[in-house]
Design a protein around this motif. Structure first.
Motif, PDB file in Angstrom:
ATOM      1  N   GLY A 101       1.724  13.774 -42.738  1.00  0.00           N
ATOM      2  CA  GLY A 101       2.965  13.385 -43.281  1.00  0.00           C
ATOM      3  C   GLY A 101       4.364  13.960 -42.840  1.00  0.00           C
ATOM      4  N   VAL A 102       4.352  15.193 -41.918  1.00  0.00           N
ATOM      5  CA  VAL A 102       5.174  16.022 -41.448  1.00  0.00           C
ATOM      6  C   VAL A 102       5.643  15.387 -40.206  1.00  0.00           C
ATOM      7  CG1 VAL A 102       5.914  18.261 -40.705  1.00  0.00           C
ATOM      8  CG2 VAL A 102       4.897  17.845 -42.821  1.00  0.00           C
ATOM      9  N   ALA A 288      13.457  16.431 -37.782  1.00  0.00           N
ATOM     10  CA  ALA A 288      12.883  15.828 -38.754  1.00  0.00           C
ATOM     11  C   ALA A 288      11.789  16.488 -39.331  1.00  0.00           C
ATOM     12  CB  ALA A 288      12.140  14.549 -38.232  1.00  0.00           C
ATOM     13  N   ARG A 292      10.554  17.553 -44.055  1.00  0.00           N
ATOM     14  CA  ARG A 292       9.255  17.282 -44.329  1.00  0.00           C
ATOM     15  C   ARG A 292       8.202  18.268 -44.515  1.00  0.00           C
ATOM     16  NH1 ARG A 292      12.056  13.832 -41.551  1.00  0.00           N
ATOM     17  NH2 ARG A 292      11.625  11.449 -41.908  1.00  0.00           N
ATOM     18  N   ARG A 295       8.988  19.748 -47.967  1.00  0.00           N
ATOM     19  CA  ARG A 295       8.403  19.035 -49.291  1.00  0.00           C
ATOM     20  C   ARG A 295       6.989  19.344 -49.077  1.00  0.00           C
ATOM     21  NH1 ARG A 295      12.294  14.876 -47.143  1.00  0.00           N
ATOM     22  NH2 ARG A 295      10.800  13.951 -45.884  1.00  0.00           N
ATOM     23  N   LEU A 296       6.338  19.214 -47.879  1.00  0.00           N
ATOM     24  CA  LEU A 296       4.982  19.488 -48.223  1.00  0.00           C
ATOM     25  C   LEU A 296       4.456  20.820 -48.751  1.00  0.00           C
ATOM     26  CD1 LEU A 296       2.000  18.474 -47.346  1.00  0.00           C
ATOM     27  CD2 LEU A 296       2.415  19.798 -45.032  1.00  0.00           C
TER      28      LEU A 296
END
Length: 317
Positions: A101-102, A288, A292, A295-296
């Motif tokens: 997801g990252v 980016a 991310r 958030r993770l």
């Protein structure tokens, strides 16, 4: 709140400054360590460890032998090949989580950039500009090509997302056969049949015992004449010597964000191999990454504090 009350809280070793992450649970005390310098606290007190990112293959593993109380090891990389070999040093039951997801967005972006740059002759144009030379002519397009994605996980899916507007056919390969919303996903055992069909072969696999040396002399020999190999996985997925044989003959071209060895040392033949474009392992290190990653980390720690199942668990000690 007293210092003693903070000291009694379970300790989280975190490689992103905790003040930069909103919403971290108050259930923990946070120790910042970026993989450099002395340990800021006793590793034995850590219950959750966020491994430093891009600090080389060994730095992140340094505190593991002393982390006798750790329950979760969270990497900020998609691959865990730098940490998995050290799991035996940890207590039983420690969960190893990756950073699914990252990196999908940035790695898929670079993959597309490498494909387009290689096919459309961008390195030649850049060198031509430096030399004030005008290299006109016809060049290959991505349109109407067949792209084989080997390692069809979340990054492979993100690569296909970005290929869709380019009017090309996508073939998919993963460890085991399955179906996806976009079509069949073939097993690794189907590669001998699929490789001759592909104009572009993209490697997005993790580095495992099964994938080390996957793109060997036999693999490369099955690729069609003039095909492009793109490696955004790990360097050892490709047999460097075998690739050099094919590129020196001019039969294949390659775009490599990762190499074996890495970093690529001065004087290595890959630097000047014909038809080879090298980028310095920058698939995930873009603007980016940090939003991310934050958030993770926050999501995983909230789940851990609540006793909920964690995401991205890839191994257990």
């Amino acid at each position: 709140m007293t210092d003693n009350s903070l000291a009694r809280r379970p300790q989280v070793w975190i490689s992103v400054p905790p003040q930069d992450i909103e919403g971290l649970p108050d259930a923990f005390s946070y120790v910042y360590w970026d993989g450099t310098g002395d340990f800021p606290a006793d590793p034995a007190d850590a219950v959750f460890y966020v491994v430093p990112y891009m600090k080389g293959p060994t730095a992140g593993a340094l505190p593991l032998p002393r982390m006798t109380g750790v329950r979760v090891v969270q990497t900020l990389s998609a691959g865990v090949d730098h940490i998995a070999p050290h799991l035996h040093q940890l207590p039983p039951g420690v969960r190893l989580c990756n950073a699914r997801g990252v990196h999908e967005a940035s790695t898929a972006e670079l993959t597309l950039a490498l494909i387009l740059a290689s096919l459309r002759g961008i390195p030649r144009f850049v060198r031509g500009q430096d030399a004030e030379e005008w290299h006109s002519g016809f060049y290959p397009a991505l349109a109407d090509r067949t792209v084989l994605v080997v390692g069809y996980g979340s990054i492979g899916e993100a690569v296909e997302d970005r290929l869709v507007p380019f009017e090309c056919e996508v073939l998919r390969v993963a460890r085991g056969a399955r179906t996806s919303p976009r079509g069949p996903v073939h097993a690794l055992s189907d590669l001998p049949e699929l490789l001759p069909r592909a104009d572009v072969v993209v490697l997005t696999t993790p580095l495992t015992a099964q994938t080390r040396g996957l793109a060997d002399a036999g693999f490369l020999a099955r690729m069609k004449d003039g095909a492009l190999l793109v490696n955004v996985a790990r360097g050892p997925v490709v047999d460097t010597e075998a690739l050099l044989v094919e590129t020196e003959k001019g039969r294949l071209t390659a775009a490599l964000d990762v190499t074996d060895p890495e970093p690529l040392p001065p004087g290595h033949p890959l630097w000047h191999a014909p038809g080879v474009l090298v980028s310095p392992h920058v698939g995930g290190s873009t603007s980016a990454f940090m939003p991310r990653a934050r958030r993770l980390i926050r999501s995983q720690l909230v789940r851990f504090a609540a006793g909920e199942p964690l995401d991205n668990v890839v191994a257990t000690s």
